[in-house]
Scaffold this motif. Structure first.
Motif, PDB file in Angstrom:
ATOM      1  N   ILE A   1      14.365  10.517   5.245  1.00  0.00           N
ATOM      2  CA  ILE A   1      14.437  10.053   3.857  1.00  0.00           C
ATOM      3  C   ILE A   1      14.686  11.226   2.910  1.00  0.00           C
ATOM      4  CG2 ILE A   1      13.032   9.090   1.988  1.00  0.00           C
ATOM      5  CD1 ILE A   1      11.759   7.235   4.102  1.00  0.00           C
TER       6      ILE A   1
ATOM      7  N   SER B   1      13.452   0.997   1.289  1.00  0.00           N
ATOM      8  CA  SER B   1      12.248   1.082   2.122  1.00  0.00           C
ATOM      9  C   SER B   1      12.320   0.170   3.335  1.00  0.00           C
ATOM     10  CB  SER B   1      11.008   0.738   1.288  1.00  0.00           C
ATOM     11  OG  SER B   1      11.037  -0.618   0.884  1.00  0.00           O
ATOM     12  N   ARG B   2      13.263  -0.798   3.344  1.00  0.00           N
ATOM     13  CA  ARG B   2      13.412  -1.677   4.509  1.00  0.00           C
ATOM     14  C   ARG B   2      14.145  -0.993   5.654  1.00  0.00           C
ATOM     15  NH1 ARG B   2      13.964  -5.709   0.353  1.00  0.00           N
ATOM     16  NH2 ARG B   2      16.237  -5.438   0.297  1.00  0.00           N
TER      17      ARG B   2
ATOM     18  N   PHE C   1      14.363   0.877  -4.784  1.00  0.00           N
ATOM     19  CA  PHE C   1      13.473   1.472  -3.788  1.00  0.00           C
ATOM     20  C   PHE C   1      13.071   0.458  -2.723  1.00  0.00           C
ATOM     21  CE2 PHE C   1      12.731   4.538  -7.259  1.00  0.00           C
ATOM     22  CZ  PHE C   1      12.895   5.732  -6.562  1.00  0.00           C
ATOM     23  N   ASP C   2      12.932  -0.821  -3.124  1.00  0.00           N
ATOM     24  CA  ASP C   2      12.511  -1.835  -2.153  1.00  0.00           C
ATOM     25  C   ASP C   2      13.553  -2.018  -1.067  1.00  0.00           C
ATOM     26  OD1 ASP C   2      10.100  -2.334  -3.426  1.00  0.00           O
ATOM     27  OD2 ASP C   2      10.997  -3.788  -4.806  1.00  0.00           O
TER      28      ASP C   2
ATOM     29  N   GLU D   1       4.773   2.928   3.472  1.00  0.00           N
ATOM     30  CA  GLU D   1       4.877   4.395   3.467  1.00  0.00           C
ATOM     31  C   GLU D   1       6.287   4.853   3.116  1.00  0.00           C
ATOM     32  OE1 GLU D   1       3.404   3.033   6.488  1.00  0.00           O
ATOM     33  OE2 GLU D   1       1.379   3.282   5.698  1.00  0.00           O
ATOM     34  N   ARG D   2       7.320   4.080   3.659  1.00  0.00           N
ATOM     35  CA  ARG D   2       8.705   4.476   3.368  1.00  0.00           C
ATOM     36  C   ARG D   2       9.022   4.342   1.890  1.00  0.00           C
ATOM     37  NH1 ARG D   2       9.850   1.594   8.328  1.00  0.00           N
ATOM     38  NH2 ARG D   2      10.612  -0.212   7.140  1.00  0.00           N
ATOM     39  N   ARG D   3       8.480   3.328   1.227  1.00  0.00           N
ATOM     40  CA  ARG D   3       8.743   3.183  -0.207  1.00  0.00           C
ATOM     41  C   ARG D   3       8.170   4.371  -0.981  1.00  0.00           C
ATOM     42  NH1 ARG D   3       7.739   1.064  -5.178  1.00  0.00           N
ATOM     43  NH2 ARG D   3       9.262  -0.468  -5.911  1.00  0.00           N
ATOM     44  N   ARG D   4       6.958   4.796  -0.607  1.00  0.00           N
ATOM     45  CA  ARG D   4       6.369   5.942  -1.289  1.00  0.00           C
ATOM     46  C   ARG D   4       7.139   7.222  -0.971  1.00  0.00           C
ATOM     47  NH1 ARG D   4       0.449   8.580  -0.274  1.00  0.00           N
ATOM     48  NH2 ARG D   4       0.579  10.145  -1.932  1.00  0.00           N
TER      49      ARG D   4
ATOM     50  N   ALA E   1       6.963   0.093   6.128  1.00  0.00           N
ATOM     51  CA  ALA E   1       7.656  -0.144   4.847  1.00  0.00           C
ATOM     52  C   ALA E   1       6.882   0.389   3.646  1.00  0.00           C
ATOM     53  CB  ALA E   1       7.951  -1.635   4.694  1.00  0.00           C
TER      54      ALA E   1
ATOM     55  N   TRP F   1      10.335   7.449  -0.369  1.00  0.00           N
ATOM     56  CA  TRP F   1      11.564   7.462  -1.170  1.00  0.00           C
ATOM     57  C   TRP F   1      11.262   7.915  -2.599  1.00  0.00           C
ATOM     58  CZ3 TRP F   1      16.462   7.656  -0.123  1.00  0.00           C
ATOM     59  CH2 TRP F   1      16.959   7.141   1.067  1.00  0.00           C
ATOM     60  N   ARG F   2      10.158   7.463  -3.151  1.00  0.00           N
ATOM     61  CA  ARG F   2       9.819   7.878  -4.522  1.00  0.00           C
ATOM     62  C   ARG F   2       9.500   9.372  -4.583  1.00  0.00           C
ATOM     63  NH1 ARG F   2       9.545   4.481  -8.504  1.00  0.00           N
ATOM     64  NH2 ARG F   2       9.414   2.223  -8.168  1.00  0.00           N
TER      65      ARG F   2
END
Length: 748
Positions: free
Chosen positions: A689, A680-681, A676-677, A655-658, A653, A660-661
């Motif tokens: 992504i 990221s889930r 974004f939160d 890494e996925r949030r970063r 999670a 997405w950004r």
């Protein structure tokens, strides 16, 4: 001779020659009636006027030589006075009239040079005047460029004379006692140019195929017959117009295809100080051997090695041009060392050329040097000649540092060490980098000299990149190490790969690990699911090293024909090594898969391919990266040879949030509701992504929205799950589940 002050009016023969030529080239000055000479001081004549004035002066001497030759001819033949024979011959009286006619070309005859003077005073004065105006006389330029003696220049003018006045053709016919021969022959040029009988053999040799006039193509044989000294000669293309000062490039007027340009004296060559190479060259010079092999050197490094060998042998090198017998004959006449690259002598497709080289080596004892990455050792020439060979090592780290320092003396310290470590370039490549870097520095400074250090990296890219062949293509990545989103352990390994490749040359060469290691270079295996960043990481590693990334095209490499895959693989490895590039095998399972039991004929050949790849991977001194979705698919023999094995897990999670950004550029307009939160889930890879973000942006733009909102992001995620054949459950989207299936409409 007394010097004339700058701006002093021209007087005497130089003025007369130039005035006649200038009148034809420039309009009358304003205020002067046509036909009247301009008032002194006279304007500087144009370059063409200087060129033709020089020809007039030099032709005066040529015409004097013609008169002498005609006198000798007349003394040996009887006078023909019958008018009915005039159509069939040129009489002595007629040739005298013709000599008077062509003599008008020189207007004011130049006085012969005085005792001990190489040229008449009027010619020296003309050259001084031309130099004062920044003009080089064309005949002088040809003499310097091609090493022409004054006698060679006179021969060139004798061949050019019929273009100025056709009366020369009948004079030549008289001298050759053949009215059908109108062009000068080698015999005629030697007769006219030789001042005394002992000079004639030397002139015949200078006018032969090995002389500079014919070797560079300034004079060319006319027709096919006859041969020898009776061969007629004509000017090479463009020579006549260049002599008249009408422009041209001397480098395009003449070319010796067998000439090997000498290395830049400002660049250090490690081969000049190589004791084994010097010893081999001295053996060639003394006659102890007459056939040498230099193996293991790449094409770009062979030239420096051959120059060092020839220097030790006391000979100049000449490279083969494709006609082995003519090449050896020319080398023998010039006392040169013939260099034959053997790259094209291997294999059945070059059988005819190899047989021709083999046959001529048996008949000749002219010193020959053979070069190539691998040996070419035909048994018959080795048995008939005195043969010795040497494996030429790649320049060591201290040698490379010395070459970089000699080519770019302004560099020092860490930058010089880094260049020597990272780039195993030969002398020619280093010279090219230095030249491109200095040009870039001058352009950046608008003509003012700037530090060259900032232009080294672009110059290296210019010299080494863009050599991709049919089996590989260059991967251009815009990503940097900051774009890499991995767990800390994997990120450290990626950085270690780049650091290890930088350090390997030093520990291999200075610390002696090359003698202990079974294979050189650095080999890495990246494993993980599709889209987890394996290929992107390979591109980032190459970017950290400042090297090109060459990706192997499996469709072009793998062949159904036996042996073709290995050939294509060898070409790919060599391409990467010559380009100093990182070699990437994406989806390497197809090539590096496990060997199996031989149950049918094709299984045996598949196992042979894997065995070849094992050997070639070990032999490579570069950085080779393989990517695979499953590590277990790779043959264990390959796995043992990798210095680094990096597994790329699916991102968590954080890494996925970063990711997405990073998927949305700073310029992309995001709506306030973009969450974004929540995104990221979702269990997605980095590639998934990025694809979903692009689909969301397209949906927003297509719907006329001013910003990318969550409903666009949900649509992008939905499309990506469909592409991956996965089911997106509403519970995974939480409170955004209601956006599933929404159609985008225009928004204000």
């Amino acid at each position: 001779m007394a010097e004339r002050a700058q701006g002093e009016p021209m007087t005497g023969p130089v003025r007369e020659h130039l005035t006649a030529e200038q009148t034809a080239d420039t309009p009358p000055a304003a205020g002067n009636p046509p036909g009247q000479p301009p008032a002194d001081p006279a304007p500087e004549p144009p370059p063409a006027a200087f060129a033709r004035a020089h020809l007039r002066i030099r032709l005066a001497g040529v015409h004097r030589a013609l008169r002498v030759a005609v006198s000798r001819r007349a003394a040996l033949t009887a006078r023909l006075t019958r008018p009915d024979l005039t159509p069939y011959c040129v009489t002595d009286d007629q040739v005298g009239v013709l000599l008077d006619e062509v003599g008008t070309l020189t207007a004011t005859p130049a006085e012969p040079a005085g005792p001990g003077e190489p040229e008449p005073a009027v010619e020296r004065e003309l050259r001084r005047r031309a130099a004062a105006g920044g003009i080089t006389l064309p005949l002088d330029a040809l003499a310097r460029r091609f090493g022409l003696t004054r006698a060679d220049q006179d021969a060139l003018l004798l061949v050019a004379a019929p273009e100025l006045d056709r009366a020369h053709e009948r004079i030549y016919a008289y001298l050759m006692d053949d009215l059908t021969r109108r062009l000068p022959t080698v015999e005629l040029l030697a007769t006219v140019g030789a001042g005394a009988a002992p000079d004639r053999p030397a002139r015949l040799r200078a006018l032969g195929p090995a002389g500079p006039l014919r070797r560079y193509g300034l004079l060319r044989p006319y027709g096919e017959f006859p041969a020898g000294s009776e061969r007629e000669l004509s000017l090479g293309p463009g020579v006549f117009t260049y002599l008249l000062g009408w422009g041209g490039d001397p480098g395009l007027l003449g070319h010796d295809p067998g000439e090997v340009p000498p290395p830049d004296p400002g660049t250090a060559s490690p081969y000049l100080s190589s004791e084994p190479l010097t010893r081999l060259g001295r053996a060639l010079g003394s006659g102890a051997i007459d056939l040498a092999g230099l193996w293991g050197c790449a094409a770009g490094a062979a030239s420096d090695a051959v120059h060092a060998l020839a220097r030790a042998a006391g000979r100049s090198p000449r490279i083969a041009t494709g006609d082995p017998e003519a090449d050896l004959r020319m080398a023998a006449e010039l006392g040169a060392l013939l260099w034959i690259p053997t790259d094209d002598l291997h294999g059945d497709s070059h059988h005819a050329l190899a047989d021709s080289v083999r046959a001529v080596l048996l008949r000749s004892r002219t010193p020959v040097c053979l070069t190539g990455p691998g040996p070419w050792r035909p048994a018959a020439p080795l048995a008939a000649r005195r043969y010795a060979e040497l494996t030429v090592p790649v320049p060591a780290l201290p040698d490379r540092r010395a070459m970089w320092s000699a080519a770019l003396p302004e560099l020092s310290g860490a930058l010089l060490d880094d260049l020597a470590v990272r780039y195993r370039m030969n002398g020619g490549e280093i010279r090219a980098v230095a030249s491109v870097a200095r040009t870039g520095a001058r352009l950046a400074g608008d003509g003012r000299p700037l530090p060259v250090g900032d232009h080294i990296a672009p110059a290296i890219a210019t010299v080494t990149r863009g050599r991709a062949g049919a089996g590989v293509h260059s991967v251009v990545s815009r990503h940097t190490a900051d774009d890499l989103v991995l767990p800390d352990a994997q990120l450290r390994q990626i950085r270690e790969i780049a650091a290890a490749f930088r350090a390997w040359p030093r520990i291999a060469e200075e610390w002696g690990f090359a003698r202990r290691a079974a294979h050189g270079g650095v080999k890495a295996l990246f494993t993980g699911e599709p889209g987890t960043g394996k290929t992107m990481s390979a591109a980032i590693v190459s970017g950290m090293l400042g090297l090109e990334l060459l990706k192997v095209d499996l469709a072009a490499i793998v062949s159904k024909w036996v042996g073709e895959t290995e050939k294509n693989m060898e070409a790919a490895f060599r391409q990467a090594e010559e380009s100093h590039a990182v070699l990437l095998f994406d989806e390497a399972d197809a090539l590096f898969g496990k060997r199996g039991e031989v149950k049918q004929g094709t299984d045996r050949y598949a196992n042979l391919e894997v065995g070849y790849l094992l050997q070639r991977l070990e032999a490579s001194d570069g950085l080779v990266i393989l990517t695979s979705n499953l590590k277990d698919n790779i043959d264990p023999a390959f796995t043992r040879r990798f210095h680094f094995v990096v597994h790329f897990p699916r991102p968590a999670a954080p890494e996925r949030r970063r990711l997405w950004r990073l998927a949305f550029p700073p310029e992309a307009p995001l709506a306030p509701d973009f969450d974004f939160d929540a995104l990221s889930r979702l269990d997605m890879t980095g590639a998934g992504i990025a694809a979903a973000a692009r689909t969301a942006a397209l949906a927003a733009a297509d719907g006329g929205s001013r910003a990318i909102g969550m409903r666009h992001a949900v649509r992008g995620v939905t499309r990506q799950f469909q592409r991956e054949a996965r089911l997106l459950r509403p519970s995974e989207l939480g409170r955004y589940a209601e956006l599933l299936g929404d159609d985008d409409g225009p928004q204000d």
